[in-house]
Design a protein around this motif. Structure first.
Motif, PDB file in Angstrom:
ATOM      1  N   GLN A   3      85.424 140.764  33.519  1.00 29.32           N
ATOM      2  CA  GLN A   3      86.207 141.792  32.838  1.00 29.32           C
ATOM      3  C   GLN A   3      86.279 143.063  33.678  1.00 29.32           C
ATOM      4  OE1 GLN A   3      87.983 141.505  30.054  1.00 29.32           O
ATOM      5  NE2 GLN A   3      87.434 139.329  29.952  1.00 29.32           N
ATOM      6  N   TRP A  25      91.803 131.372  36.925  1.00 26.26           N
ATOM      7  CA  TRP A  25      91.465 130.199  36.126  1.00 26.26           C
ATOM      8  C   TRP A  25      90.263 130.542  35.263  1.00 26.26           C
ATOM      9  CZ3 TRP A  25      93.906 125.511  35.654  1.00 26.26           C
ATOM     10  CH2 TRP A  25      93.225 124.535  34.940  1.00 26.26           C
ATOM     11  N   ASP A  26      90.441 130.466  33.964  1.00 26.02           N
ATOM     12  CA  ASP A  26      89.362 130.770  33.019  1.00 26.02           C
ATOM     13  C   ASP A  26      88.528 129.506  32.802  1.00 26.02           C
ATOM     14  OD1 ASP A  26      87.774 131.300  30.764  1.00 26.02           O
ATOM     15  OD2 ASP A  26      89.214 132.768  30.003  1.00 26.02           O
ATOM     16  N   THR A  27      87.348 129.478  33.384  1.00 24.80           N
ATOM     17  CA  THR A  27      86.517 128.271  33.305  1.00 24.80           C
ATOM     18  C   THR A  27      85.983 128.019  31.898  1.00 24.80           C
ATOM     19  OG1 THR A  27      84.598 129.582  33.999  1.00 24.80           O
ATOM     20  CG2 THR A  27      85.808 128.386  35.714  1.00 24.80           C
ATOM     21  N   GLU A  28      85.914 129.064  31.076  1.00 24.88           N
ATOM     22  CA  GLU A  28      85.408 128.890  29.704  1.00 24.88           C
ATOM     23  C   GLU A  28      86.481 128.299  28.793  1.00 24.88           C
ATOM     24  OE1 GLU A  28      83.805 132.520  28.274  1.00 24.88           O
ATOM     25  OE2 GLU A  28      82.145 132.563  29.703  1.00 24.88           O
ATOM     26  N   LYS A  29      87.711 128.775  28.934  1.00 22.05           N
ATOM     27  CA  LYS A  29      88.785 128.326  28.058  1.00 22.05           C
ATOM     28  C   LYS A  29      89.546 127.122  28.599  1.00 22.05           C
ATOM     29  CE  LYS A  29      89.602 132.905  26.009  1.00 22.05           C
ATOM     30  NZ  LYS A  29      90.597 133.980  25.780  1.00 22.05           N
ATOM     31  N   SER A  30      89.640 127.036  29.945  1.00 29.43           N
ATOM     32  CA  SER A  30      90.483 125.998  30.541  1.00 29.43           C
ATOM     33  C   SER A  30      89.700 124.829  31.115  1.00 29.43           C
ATOM     34  CB  SER A  30      91.358 126.610  31.648  1.00 29.43           C
ATOM     35  OG  SER A  30      92.136 127.681  31.128  1.00 29.43           O
ATOM     36  N   GLY A  31      88.383 124.912  31.100  1.00 27.09           N
ATOM     37  CA  GLY A  31      87.573 123.809  31.600  1.00 27.09           C
ATOM     38  C   GLY A  31      87.442 123.815  33.104  1.00 27.09           C
TER      39      GLY A  31
END
Length: 240
Positions: A3, A25-31
């Protein structure tokens, strides 16, 4: 921490707009991240993806890890410095003759960028990749004394961009240039020096489809490149 990086990331996107695409790439939301990115051991992880220099198409990529300060200025310098460039620097009549022969061999329009110094503009780096194998771009710096006759022959003073279509490249179009007299086949870019205007100019004069070397030619060119000494890297290249 990701953030906290957002303001710098947004500033980076602004600094390199038009030249480098910025994404995350959001590793929490997109895997799991796409395979091309390799292993992600922690976040934020920053990587640069660029076309391979010797690849047959721009679809083949190299991935470079970024390990410097997470500041917009540092990240933009890194990204712009590593932009691939297929601009061929001309250092005199011999280089220019090789460049013309290469354009003739592949039937490519010649984009001649007459510059006041040796610095390759980000716009030219971008366009050389975007229109790779559809035009051939030469940078002819005025700082190289061997190039001054070329400036005179093409009637150029200062920075200029000309395109010579394949039909003219086949002949001795230089004989038609003396002083400010320009061949009717050669087109001069007279618009504002912006990426959008330059892109339109390239689109108008580039071939519609890519020209690709035959397999035998490609192997020969790769072999020649491996034998080239480091000091010769700035000379006119033989590969597309």
């Amino acid at each position: 921490y990701c953030q906290l990086l957002n303001p710098e990331w947004e500033e980076l996107a602004s600094k390199v707009k038009g030249f480098v695409k910025i994404a995350y790439w959001d590793t929490e939301k997109s895997g799991s991240a796409p395979n091309i990115l390799g292993e992600i051991r922690g976040t934020p992880t920053i990587k640069l993806i660029k076309p391979k220099r010797k690849a047959k198409t721009n679809k083949q990529k190299d991935v470079v890890d970024y390990n410097m300060e997470r500041k917009a200025d540092d990240m933009s310098s890194f990204a712009l410095d590593l932009m691939p460039s297929f601009v061929e620097r001309v250092n005199g009549p011999e280089d220019f003759e090789k460049f013309k022969n290469k354009a003739k061999k592949f039937g490519l329009p010649m984009m001649l960028f007459f510059s006041e110094d040796r610095r390759i503009l980000n716009e030219m780096k971008f366009l050389s990749t975007e229109f790779r194998r559809r035009v051939l771009i030469a940078q002819i710096p005025f700082t190289k004394k061997e190039n001054k006759n070329l400036f005179f022959e093409y009637g150029v003073r200062g920075r200029a961009l000309l395109v010579v279509p394949p039909s003219s490249a086949d002949g001795d179009e230089q004989d038609e240039f003396r002083g400010d007299n320009q061949s009717p086949d050669v087109v001069v870019f007279d618009g504002k020096w912006s990426l959008h205007r330059l892109q339109s100019f390239f689109s108008e004069h580039a071939l519609k489809t890519e020209v690709k070397p035959k397999p035998a030619e490609a192997k020969t060119e790769d072999k020649e490149d491996k034998q080239t000494e480091p000091a010769e890297k700035e000379k006119v290249k033989t590969e597309l």
